[in-house]
Design a protein around this motif. Structure first.
Motif, PDB file in Angstrom:
ATOM      1  N   VAL A  48      -0.730 -21.733 121.886  1.00  0.00           N
ATOM      2  CA  VAL A  48      -1.030 -21.435 123.297  1.00  0.00           C
ATOM      3  C   VAL A  48      -0.396 -22.509 124.168  1.00  0.00           C
ATOM      4  CG1 VAL A  48      -2.873 -21.169 125.000  1.00  0.00           C
ATOM      5  CG2 VAL A  48      -3.229 -20.400 122.658  1.00  0.00           C
ATOM      6  N   ALA A  49       0.406 -22.075 125.147  1.00  0.00           N
ATOM      7  CA  ALA A  49       0.997 -23.025 126.093  1.00  0.00           C
ATOM      8  C   ALA A  49       0.706 -22.559 127.508  1.00  0.00           C
ATOM      9  CB  ALA A  49       2.495 -23.133 125.870  1.00  0.00           C
ATOM     10  N   PRO A 104       6.343 -24.176 118.108  1.00  0.00           N
ATOM     11  CA  PRO A 104       5.451 -25.295 118.457  1.00  0.00           C
ATOM     12  C   PRO A 104       5.262 -25.483 119.967  1.00  0.00           C
ATOM     13  CG  PRO A 104       7.357 -26.049 117.182  1.00  0.00           C
ATOM     14  CD  PRO A 104       7.639 -24.662 117.606  1.00  0.00           C
ATOM     15  N   LEU A 105       5.596 -24.474 120.778  1.00  0.00           N
ATOM     16  CA  LEU A 105       5.363 -24.587 122.218  1.00  0.00           C
ATOM     17  C   LEU A 105       3.859 -24.467 122.468  1.00  0.00           C
ATOM     18  CD1 LEU A 105       7.032 -24.505 125.012  1.00  0.00           C
ATOM     19  CD2 LEU A 105       6.397 -22.118 125.030  1.00  0.00           C
ATOM     20  N   ARG A 106       3.202 -25.598 122.701  1.00  0.00           N
ATOM     21  CA  ARG A 106       1.749 -25.570 122.882  1.00  0.00           C
ATOM     22  C   ARG A 106       1.297 -26.656 123.854  1.00  0.00           C
ATOM     23  NH1 ARG A 106      -1.060 -25.538 117.817  1.00  0.00           N
ATOM     24  NH2 ARG A 106       0.650 -24.681 116.677  1.00  0.00           N
ATOM     25  N   GLY A 107       0.141 -26.443 124.425  1.00  0.00           N
ATOM     26  CA  GLY A 107      -0.413 -27.418 125.361  1.00  0.00           C
ATOM     27  C   GLY A 107      -0.064 -27.092 126.799  1.00  0.00           C
ATOM     28  N   SER A 138       4.561 -32.174 116.302  1.00  0.00           N
ATOM     29  CA  SER A 138       4.720 -30.775 116.700  1.00  0.00           C
ATOM     30  C   SER A 138       3.602 -30.335 117.658  1.00  0.00           C
ATOM     31  CB  SER A 138       4.798 -29.853 115.487  1.00  0.00           C
ATOM     32  OG  SER A 138       3.526 -29.605 114.988  1.00  0.00           O
ATOM     33  N   THR A 179       6.223 -29.947 123.037  1.00  0.00           N
ATOM     34  CA  THR A 179       6.679 -29.164 124.192  1.00  0.00           C
ATOM     35  C   THR A 179       7.262 -30.060 125.283  1.00  0.00           C
ATOM     36  OG1 THR A 179       4.841 -27.703 123.699  1.00  0.00           O
ATOM     37  CG2 THR A 179       5.910 -27.376 125.810  1.00  0.00           C
ATOM     38  N   TRP A 195       5.198 -31.976 128.233  1.00  0.00           N
ATOM     39  CA  TRP A 195       3.806 -31.835 127.754  1.00  0.00           C
ATOM     40  C   TRP A 195       2.870 -32.737 128.552  1.00  0.00           C
ATOM     41  CZ3 TRP A 195       0.101 -34.960 125.447  1.00  0.00           C
ATOM     42  CH2 TRP A 195      -0.917 -34.307 124.753  1.00  0.00           C
ATOM     43  N   GLY A 247      -0.911 -32.091 128.275  1.00  0.00           N
ATOM     44  CA  GLY A 247      -2.260 -32.085 127.694  1.00  0.00           C
ATOM     45  C   GLY A 247      -2.402 -30.999 126.641  1.00  0.00           C
ATOM     46  N   PHE A 248      -3.533 -31.054 125.917  1.00  0.00           N
ATOM     47  CA  PHE A 248      -3.779 -30.052 124.868  1.00  0.00           C
ATOM     48  C   PHE A 248      -4.318 -28.761 125.475  1.00  0.00           C
ATOM     49  CE2 PHE A 248      -4.110 -34.077 122.587  1.00  0.00           C
ATOM     50  CZ  PHE A 248      -3.198 -33.832 121.587  1.00  0.00           C
ATOM     51  N   ALA A 249      -3.893 -27.629 124.885  1.00  0.00           N
ATOM     52  CA  ALA A 249      -4.349 -26.330 125.391  1.00  0.00           C
ATOM     53  C   ALA A 249      -5.715 -25.979 124.822  1.00  0.00           C
ATOM     54  CB  ALA A 249      -3.343 -25.254 125.051  1.00  0.00           C
TER      55      ALA A 249
END
Lengths: 315, 310
Positions: free
Chosen positions: A178-179, A236-239, B103, B107, B110, B112-114
């Motif tokens: 989830v991104a 790995p597209l996340r955050g 990983s 992103t 980036w 923060g964490f989702a």
């Protein structure tokens, strides 16, 4: 007192559309968004409560003739829970708990299926099936029992499929990365009447296969507000990540290109880039050229193997 | 055939370079041999024959067991050897965790964490990595202290070889840290020619971590060269392995000219002792160096090569 029946039903939730309300709405006036016809550059002001609605879109018609609103109620319950998550977590760039993650996935799963485009695609498929069945019944001289059964099934097929498919699509979305893509100052995301988009770059140069959730490079995108868009993928597209202005405009181009009949913006201005068929990217242009050359080469090879021996008919 | 003879056969196979056949026998013997002396020999043979990638967790357990046996028996040089082996094996676990940690925050842009699950995973992995890194460093330090006390040159040489490999692994990890998110990182992934030291130094000077890279290279070069010299002093054929490992690490760091020089030295020693298996490996390595690393296995994806290190 009798409860109001929810006959006017939104296929894009009102709470979701309220995010695109024009901040310059004059005081005392009902807040509005800017809605544009597909391919047009001049928009009109509309209140979120008045757009993307259909009467009895999710209302089940029972055999007794009564109307059942349980699907609409389920969807509005889900929208309410999503709106809370968006307000309390996503807008503040906070991580989602497991329960909130499930709700978000369920909301995305519903958004994938609840739109008129999805319904029309299903109807088209059912109509073809019914036509074939009727033709077979006619040619074999049998009664139209089967085709009647199919017609009866078709009446509620879209409504039922939303409920039936929701858990399994949610389950498929759960393990995806989830991104939340946060637009930098200066650009905003737009949305449409079919905002949830499934895209697989591997399939863009062909028309045979359509994107599916289990494909390796598929991405599910959904603008959540003018500032934040959701992207789910197996990569790995996340955050939470800051998205540059160019990337935001590129996503808007995809949203506008994918819309069914309308797209929505928070203001009246449009960008020329939104209406382009291809992105203005040097490497992508190279890809297109390579694809065209490959196609020409393939055709030439086929002609050399088979075509050159076939004499053309004189017209 | 008795367990002892089976073990001897496996060790002979390992010396001949037939590691897979040796590993098959050793795996069977592992549950049968309980006597401490034989068990130590079995563990030593397993550590050099079983795949450090595929059987990493098992090898760490075996090394730990060997440390316990040698500590109880008071054989300090063996204890030091197994400590160094465990330190080296731990690097693989660290690398896997580090890959996952990076990983999670890979992103571009980036912030923060989702999800809380991602955040929790990051915290757990980071703390585990830190713990393992500390353990690996402590083990190497203790092993070297023990080896220096015992004045056993062979043991010291083997520990230095392990320390060299640990430094090389750290070098690669730091390099990955420097690359993340930068334009140079993208070029590095796409093009082989961007991986040469001259480009690394030129493009990544702004990053503080990059300045640490030559320190790691110097460190593993120093350790492996010293190991080679110590083994040459005691006239041990393993000196060839030390130079071979040095060439291998230098190849990984895109220092091909230096790698070729040490590979030549390794070949001379192997020829002197008539080590045919070693000569075969050196010739294979020569081909890889000539191809300028265009055929590197993807260990994270499960790919493996039997002759990477000795």
């Amino acid at each position: 007192m009798a409860k109001n029946k929810p006959t006017k039903q939104h296929y894009v939730p009102e709470c979701y559309l309220r995010g695109w309300v024009d901040p310059k709405t004059p005081a005392g006036q009902e807040p509005y968004v800017w809605i544009f016809n597909r391919g047009e550059k001049v928009g009109r002001k509309k209140a979120p409560s008045n757009i993307f609605t259909e009467t009895d879109l999710y209302t089940l018609r029972l055999k007794t003739g009564e109307k059942d609103y349980s699907i609409e109620e389920t969807l509005s319950n889900l929208e309410g829970r999503y709106a809370n998550i968006f307000r309390n977590k996503i807008q503040k760039h906070l991580p989602l708990s497991e329960e909130e993650h499930i709700t978000l996935c369920a909301f995305v799963a519903a958004m994938l299926q609840r739109t008129p485009r999805y319904r029309d695609n299903m109807d088209r498929f059912h109509n073809e099936l019914i036509e074939h069945t009727e033709a077979m019944e006619k040619s074999h001289g049998i009664d139209s029992k089967e085709s009647e059964k199919m017609k009866e099934f078709q009446k509620n097929s879209h409504r039922m499929s939303i409920v039936q498919m929701l858990p399994s699509i949610t389950e498929m979305l759960m393990p995806m990365s989830v991104a939340f893509l946060c637009a930098k100052r200066g650009s905003k995301f737009v949305t449409s009447d079919d905002p949830c988009n499934l895209f697989n770059p591997d399939l863009q140069f062909q028309k045979f296969h359509s994107p599916g959730l289990s494909q390796k490079n598929v991405q599910v995108t959904l603008p959540l507000s003018p500032e934040i868009a959701l992207c789910m993928s197996w990569s790995p597209l996340r955050g939470y990540a800051e998205w540059s202005n160019n990337e935001v405009e590129e996503m808007n181009r995809m949203v506008v290109g994918h819309c069914y009949k309308y797209f929505v913006s928070h203001n009246s201005k449009v960008r020329r880039h939104w209406f382009r068929r291809y992105p203005l990217d040097f490497f992508f242009i190279l890809k297109i050229i390579r694809h065209l050359v490959e196609m020409r080469w393939y055709k030439l090879k086929n002609w050399y193997q088979y075509g050159r021996h076939v004499k053309r008919k004189r017209t | 055939m008795s367990n002892e003879n089976e073990l001897k056969k496996a060790m002979d196979l390992a010396i001949q370079g037939k590691r897979q056949e040796a590993a098959a026998i050793l795996v069977v013997l592992e549950s049968k041999i309980k006597e401490p002396n034989l068990r130590l020999r079995l563990i030593d043979a397993s550590l050099s024959s079983l795949s450090p990638v595929k059987n990493n967790a098992k090898l760490i357990d075996l090394a730990e067991e060997a440390i316990k046996i040698t500590t109880q028996a008071g054989i300090s040089n063996y204890q030091a050897h197994f400590m160094a082996r465990k330190a080296d094996l731990l690097r693989f676990q660290i690398t896997i965790r580090w890959h996952r940690v990076t990983s999670l925050t890979l992103t571009p842009g980036w912030i923060g964490f989702a999800t809380e699950a991602d955040k929790m995973e990051y915290e757990v992995l980071t703390s585990e990595t830190k713990k393992m890194e500390d353990e690996s460093d402590n083990l190497l330090e203790q092993a070297l202290t023990l080896a220096n006390k015992s004045e056993d040159k062979k043991t010291k040489a083997y520990i230095l070889m392990d320390r060299g490999q640990v430094s090389s692994s750290k070098y690669l990890q730091r390099k990955t840290d420097c690359l993340r998110g930068t334009l140079y990182g993208k070029l590095w992934v796409k093009s082989q020619s961007c991986r040469y030291p001259i480009f690394e130094n030129f493009f990544a000077l702004i990053n503080v971590t990059v300045r640490e890279l030559p320190v790691y290279v110097k460190s593993f070069k120093k350790d492996l060269l010293e190991a080679g010299k110590l083994l040459e002093q005691i006239d041990d054929s393993a000196a060839s392995s030390a130079y071979f490992n040095l060439a291998n690490e230098l190849k990984t760091a895109y220092r091909f000219r230096e790698a070729q020089k040490h590979l030549k030295k390794s070949r001379t020693i192997a020829l002197k002792y008539g080590d045919i298996a070693m000569i075969v490996k050196i010739d294979e390595m020569k081909k890889i160096i000539a191809a300028r690393n265009k055929d590197v296995p993807d260990y994270i994806d499960g790919e493996e090569r039997s002759n990477d290190t000795m």
